[in-house]
Write a protein that holds these residues in place. Structure first.
Motif, mmCIF file in Angstrom:
data_model
loop_
_atom_site.group_PDB
_atom_site.id
_atom_site.type_symbol
_atom_site.label_atom_id
_atom_site.label_comp_id
_atom_site.label_asym_id
_atom_site.label_seq_id
_atom_site.Cartn_x
_atom_site.Cartn_y
_atom_site.Cartn_z
ATOM 1 N N LEU A 108 1.272 -1.867 2.506
ATOM 2 C CA LEU A 108 0.920 -0.612 1.660
ATOM 3 C C LEU A 108 1.629 -0.765 0.159
ATOM 4 C CD1 LEU A 108 -0.567 2.006 0.811
ATOM 5 C CD2 LEU A 108 1.412 3.445 2.010
ATOM 6 N N TRP B 289 0.263 -0.741 -3.582
ATOM 7 C CA TRP B 289 0.864 0.017 -4.515
ATOM 8 C C TRP B 289 1.416 -0.508 -5.804
ATOM 9 C CZ3 TRP B 289 -0.358 4.940 -5.293
ATOM 10 C CH2 TRP B 289 0.456 5.605 -5.967
ATOM 11 N N VAL C 59 0.420 2.296 8.316
ATOM 12 C CA VAL C 59 -0.811 1.387 7.614
ATOM 13 C C VAL C 59 -0.818 0.292 8.607
ATOM 14 C CG1 VAL C 59 1.227 0.263 6.203
ATOM 15 C CG2 VAL C 59 -1.231 -0.080 5.644
ATOM 16 N N ILE D 276 -4.793 3.116 6.548
ATOM 17 C CA ILE D 276 -3.656 4.201 6.633
ATOM 18 C C ILE D 276 -4.265 5.413 7.825
ATOM 19 C CG2 ILE D 276 -2.605 5.863 5.555
ATOM 20 C CD1 ILE D 276 -2.963 4.155 2.622
#
Length: 300
Positions: A106, A110, A149, A274
């Protein structure tokens, strides 16, 4: 936060001499002595009794040293408090991280949009993906951990939490190192004939149930061996110790050092995404909406 001269003074006292202090500070002894002379001149005090055997503190020096140590401790405490205050600002998302489902999946997604949403911060929460515990971890999302995740395609998991699709992992086979097939770049179906292939038992993951049916119909020579509904590190250890093959994911290629993860000539994939609470907080709900907008829509 303390003045440079005061920090050098404390180092000189702790080291016992200008020369030793200079080595720890990575400067010359002359530079240390120059700073101490300036400090004494600025304060109008004699702090050291200098001799060939090193330095000794005067009464004024002892007093400054004791108070300086207190000031240093207070300065360090102030920095810690400031850092904690910075963490408390904005929105903190608690991301679970384990060996099979690392938070880096994740955080890497991001990273390209991080500057666009500076109010969001991640707190990484370690957890064990033990097969006996993973359902309770999933059911308790929102309490200690906001989201996980990874490849969570279990019916039982998705009943206990919401699921946001992010992408696909490639279905692979892990082969114990030293096995003749471990040196191949890619396996064929025929390579697997006569081998025991460990995979999760049927009944909980629809895609793997379908995959099992296809294998049984088209390649019954592959000997499927059931394990639990979920893998953990013991699953990988068992395959390495027994010489059995493991149906795995390319994302798990580094989980066990003595298993080699190889692609197979098939084109089967497993989704990853997720997991988050059925009743997420407003902050988590907003974060998921950003993920949908910024990441998943770009992959459509």
């Amino acid at each position: 936060m303390l003045s440079q001269q005061l920090q050098i003074f404390l180092e000189v006292v702790d080291s016992g001499s200008f020369t030793k202090a200079s080595k720890r500070l990575l400067v010359t002894p002359a530079s240390v002595m120059k700073h101490m002379n300036k400090l004494e001149n600025r304060l109008g005090l004699t702090l050291f009794k200098r001799s060939n055997h090193g330095v000794q503190l005067t009464a004024a020096g002892k007093s400054l040293y004791e108070d300086g140590k207190k000031m240093l401790s207070q300065a360090e405490d102030a920095i810690v408090k400031a850092k904690n205050a910075a963490l408390s600002e904005g929105i903190t998302i608690r991301v679970g991280s384990s060996l099979l489902n690392p938070s880096s999946v994740l955080t890497n997604l991001w990273a390209p949009i991080r500057e666009k949403y500076p109010e969001y911060k991640f707190r990484i929460i370690p957890y064990e993906d033990k097969k006996e515990q993973i359902l309770s971890v999933t059911a308790s999302l929102g309490e200690r951990i906001d989201l996980l995740v990874g490849s969570f395609n279990s019916r039982a998991m998705q009943k206990r939490a919401n699921y946001l699709f992010l992408g696909n992992y490639q279905l692979c086979v892990a082969v114990p190192k030293g096995h003749p097939l471990s040196y191949k770049k890619q396996l064929t179906f025929q390579d697997l004939h006569g081998e025991r292939l460990v995979m999760v038992k049927s009944g909980d993951t629809e895609l793997l149930d379908y995959f099992r049916t296809i294998l049984n119909m088209t390649h019954p020579q592959i000997l499927i061996t059931d394990t639990d509904y979920y893998y953990d590190i013991d699953t990988f250890n068992m395959c390495e110790q027994t010489g059995m093959f493991l149906l795995t994911l390319d994302a798990w290629s580094d989980v066990h050092p003595f298993l080699t993860t190889l692609p197979v000539e098939w084109d089967y994939q497993m989704p990853y995404g997720i997991l988050y609470s059925k009743n997420p907080s407003k902050e988590v709900e907003k974060f998921i909406a950003i993920i949908k907008k910024e990441i998943t829509e770009k992959n459509v």
